[in-house]
Write a protein that holds these residues in place. Sequence first.
Motif, PDB file in Angstrom:
ATOM      1  N   GLU B 153       0.937  -1.115  -0.009  1.00 38.03           N
ATOM      2  CA  GLU B 153       0.118   0.054  -0.207  1.00 38.03           C
ATOM      3  C   GLU B 153       0.762   1.178   0.039  1.00 38.03           C
ATOM      4  O   GLU B 153       0.589   2.142  -0.499  1.00 38.03           O
ATOM      5  CB  GLU B 153      -0.887  -0.373   1.049  1.00 38.03           C
ATOM      6  N   LEU B 208      -9.139   1.426   3.381  1.00 39.10           N
ATOM      7  CA  LEU B 208     -10.619   1.083   3.450  1.00 39.10           C
ATOM      8  C   LEU B 208     -10.820  -0.505   2.818  1.00 39.10           C
ATOM      9  O   LEU B 208      -9.984  -0.701   1.743  1.00 39.10           O
ATOM     10  CB  LEU B 208     -11.623   1.744   2.749  1.00 39.10           C
ATOM     11  N   LYS B 209     -11.607  -1.186   3.226  1.00 37.58           N
ATOM     12  CA  LYS B 209     -12.039  -2.439   2.517  1.00 37.58           C
ATOM     13  C   LYS B 209     -12.593  -2.040   1.180  1.00 37.58           C
ATOM     14  O   LYS B 209     -13.351  -0.964   1.096  1.00 37.58           O
ATOM     15  CB  LYS B 209     -13.185  -3.236   3.202  1.00 37.58           C
ATOM     16  N   LEU B 210     -12.074  -2.793   0.064  1.00 40.29           N
ATOM     17  CA  LEU B 210     -12.711  -2.595  -1.336  1.00 40.29           C
ATOM     18  C   LEU B 210     -14.314  -2.958  -0.911  1.00 40.29           C
ATOM     19  O   LEU B 210     -14.522  -4.024  -0.431  1.00 40.29           O
ATOM     20  CB  LEU B 210     -12.129  -3.283  -2.254  1.00 40.29           C
ATOM     21  N   ARG B 211     -14.961  -2.124  -1.571  1.00 42.08           N
ATOM     22  CA  ARG B 211     -16.373  -2.605  -1.643  1.00 42.08           C
ATOM     23  C   ARG B 211     -16.570  -3.689  -2.495  1.00 42.08           C
ATOM     24  O   ARG B 211     -15.624  -4.139  -3.563  1.00 42.08           O
ATOM     25  CB  ARG B 211     -17.169  -1.237  -2.272  1.00 42.08           C
ATOM     26  N   LYS B 212     -17.691  -4.453  -2.474  1.00 48.01           N
ATOM     27  CA  LYS B 212     -18.179  -5.370  -3.224  1.00 48.01           C
ATOM     28  C   LYS B 212     -18.225  -4.913  -4.784  1.00 48.01           C
ATOM     29  O   LYS B 212     -18.451  -3.613  -5.027  1.00 48.01           O
ATOM     30  CB  LYS B 212     -19.416  -5.900  -2.944  1.00 48.01           C
ATOM     31  N   ARG B 213     -17.964  -5.751  -5.571  1.00 47.80           N
ATOM     32  CA  ARG B 213     -17.869  -5.349  -6.971  1.00 47.80           C
ATOM     33  C   ARG B 213     -18.969  -4.635  -7.410  1.00 47.80           C
ATOM     34  O   ARG B 213     -20.266  -5.060  -7.271  1.00 47.80           O
ATOM     35  CB  ARG B 213     -17.810  -6.450  -7.756  1.00 47.80           C
ATOM     36  N   ARG B 214     -18.907  -3.438  -7.863  1.00 48.94           N
ATOM     37  CA  ARG B 214     -19.877  -2.410  -8.006  1.00 48.94           C
ATOM     38  C   ARG B 214     -20.694  -2.902  -9.417  1.00 48.94           C
ATOM     39  O   ARG B 214     -20.069  -3.178 -10.445  1.00 48.94           O
ATOM     40  CB  ARG B 214     -19.379  -1.146  -8.221  1.00 48.94           C
ATOM     41  N   ASP B 216     -22.231  -0.688 -11.485  1.00 45.92           N
ATOM     42  CA  ASP B 216     -22.024   0.184 -12.520  1.00 45.92           C
ATOM     43  C   ASP B 216     -20.590   0.231 -13.281  1.00 45.92           C
ATOM     44  O   ASP B 216     -20.118   0.608 -14.036  1.00 45.92           O
ATOM     45  CB  ASP B 216     -22.259   1.788 -11.972  1.00 45.92           C
ATOM     46  N   PHE B 217     -19.647  -0.431 -12.310  1.00 46.44           N
ATOM     47  CA  PHE B 217     -18.289  -0.617 -12.729  1.00 46.44           C
ATOM     48  C   PHE B 217     -18.264  -1.733 -14.070  1.00 46.44           C
ATOM     49  O   PHE B 217     -17.659  -1.349 -14.960  1.00 46.44           O
ATOM     50  CB  PHE B 217     -17.369  -1.181 -11.718  1.00 46.44           C
ATOM     51  N   VAL B 218     -18.773  -2.815 -13.975  1.00 44.32           N
ATOM     52  CA  VAL B 218     -18.619  -3.746 -14.961  1.00 44.32           C
ATOM     53  C   VAL B 218     -19.897  -3.494 -15.872  1.00 44.32           C
ATOM     54  O   VAL B 218     -19.781  -4.555 -17.071  1.00 44.32           O
ATOM     55  CB  VAL B 218     -18.271  -5.239 -14.152  1.00 44.32           C
ATOM     56  N   ASP B 219     -20.762  -2.941 -15.535  1.00 41.89           N
ATOM     57  CA  ASP B 219     -22.197  -2.917 -16.409  1.00 41.89           C
ATOM     58  C   ASP B 219     -21.963  -3.010 -17.784  1.00 41.89           C
ATOM     59  O   ASP B 219     -22.135  -3.683 -18.646  1.00 41.89           O
ATOM     60  CB  ASP B 219     -22.858  -1.755 -15.906  1.00 41.89           C
ATOM     61  N   GLU B 220     -21.128  -1.788 -18.147  1.00 42.74           N
ATOM     62  CA  GLU B 220     -20.911  -1.494 -19.631  1.00 42.74           C
ATOM     63  C   GLU B 220     -19.929  -0.895 -20.035  1.00 42.74           C
ATOM     64  O   GLU B 220     -19.571   0.320 -20.021  1.00 42.74           O
ATOM     65  CB  GLU B 220     -22.428  -0.736 -20.159  1.00 42.74           C
ATOM     66  N   PRO B 221     -18.699  -1.875 -20.171  1.00 46.25           N
ATOM     67  CA  PRO B 221     -17.687  -1.112 -20.473  1.00 46.25           C
ATOM     68  C   PRO B 221     -17.621  -0.480 -21.900  1.00 46.25           C
ATOM     69  O   PRO B 221     -18.421  -0.359 -22.822  1.00 46.25           O
ATOM     70  CB  PRO B 221     -16.908  -2.534 -20.631  1.00 46.25           C
TER      71      PRO B 221
END
Lengths: 230, 230
Positions: B153, B208-214, B216-221
């Motif tokens: 880190e 911070l802990k990473l949030r669960k996979r969002r 909107d992140f992978v929704d529509e590359p």
Amino acid sequence: MASETKEQILDVAERLFAEDGVHGVSLRTIIAEAEVNLAAVHYHFGSKDALVEAVFERRVGPINEARLQWLDRIEAASDGPPPVDEVLRALVTPAIQLALDPKRGHTFMKICGRFYTESGDYLRPIFDRLFSEIIKRFVAAFQRACPELPPAEVLWRVHFSVGVMVHTLLDSERLGRISGGTCDTSDAEAVVERMVQFSAAGMRTPVLKLRKRRRDFVDEPVGVEAGGGA
Amino acid sequence: MASETKEQILDVAERLFAEDGVHGVSLRTIIAEAEVNLAAVHYHFGSKDALVEAVFERRVGPINEARLQWLDRIEAASDGPPPVDEVLRALVTPAIQLALDPKRGHTFMKICGRFYTESGDYLRPIFDRLFSEIIKRFVAAFQRACPELPPAEVLWRVHFSVGVMVHTLLDSERLGRISGGTCDTSDAEAVVERMVQFSAAGMRTPVLKLRKRRRDFVDEPVGVEAGGGA
DNA sequence: GTCTATAATGAGATAGAC
DNA sequence: GTCTATCTCATTATAGAC
């Protein structure tokens, strides 16, 4: 619409530009790897400059559109000012997102960074055309997200945040090398979160009074003669 | 030791490299502005590559020496781990410091940034030679300054901090333009303090802990076809 | 150390056949 | 749309006189 060779040229040019910069790559190098004819470049694009523009625009256009849509979503979702980390995500994620595609690898990251850092010269007009809207919208969003900061301070910190992003786009493979592999630069989502947390902390930090001029600062400016010669 | 024309060549080359990058400047452009003969370049330096190396080394050498001395001072002054903002100052200030010299202006800033961003290609060996010591020392210092962070880190955040610095070195004049003059990029000491405060906040922020996979992140590359064509 | 002259190469661009 | 062949120009580098 897009012919086979045209796409091929764009793909290879993008990769080579990313590696060695726009000035460092000749059309002949491109056509050799793309296995197309030199004249095809001029037929499809007209000139090397136009090819450069096309390479950048192919990536930057969709990325900037996604950024604006993301920003729209954020602003629609919150009544008051949007959280600064969300604005940062809107700015950073679309650029990093493409890197999730294993086929494209880190190439596009570097081309974006190249575009930004090399835009000082003849690329500037292209840059301004592609980014003026983005800059306007995001600066405004950050101003609203950080109402306690003077506007100029927000600009400085946005500038720093862009630096974090560009440097990460351009040069993450160096980090992988230096860290001996302990820093995983392939998980784009994790990279985004690290960047966002770092920059958000910087954006949120209160403005401190400048200290009185430090003795050690102006004490002995670094001179040309101090180090070993060539 | 240093002849008149040799210095003249170095000065002009530095300025032009800063503007347009190493690949973007020809020897002929340099000798025209420097009002020296083309053969003089090869006489004094041997090749364009060697000139490039000499230009960089003339600045980077003293700067890196100053960085190490500053770091020595900090580490001698404190019993425990040094404050992270002090380590950042040791890293950043010598590079910004030269810009205080009104005669040199922002030229050297940009040449440093160029050097860093363009070092991906043939400049890399030179870079490694000039910076390996710096990297080792400062990474160790930051590790000690941030004992609560995992080593990887720390590396990430140092990487981000370097991004802030490099981007500021390379591209502050864009900030001046965009801000319409409200951001004063000429007061180097104030610039350093802003950078240090921003990066120090990022360095200090808890993991911070990473949030669960969002979604909107992978929704529509972002795809190639999404935006307008060239 | 400095210069002129030129070599040797590589660059972007174009004409014109197919 | 694609190719060969070529033009024109700029580049780095060098040889050799002074």
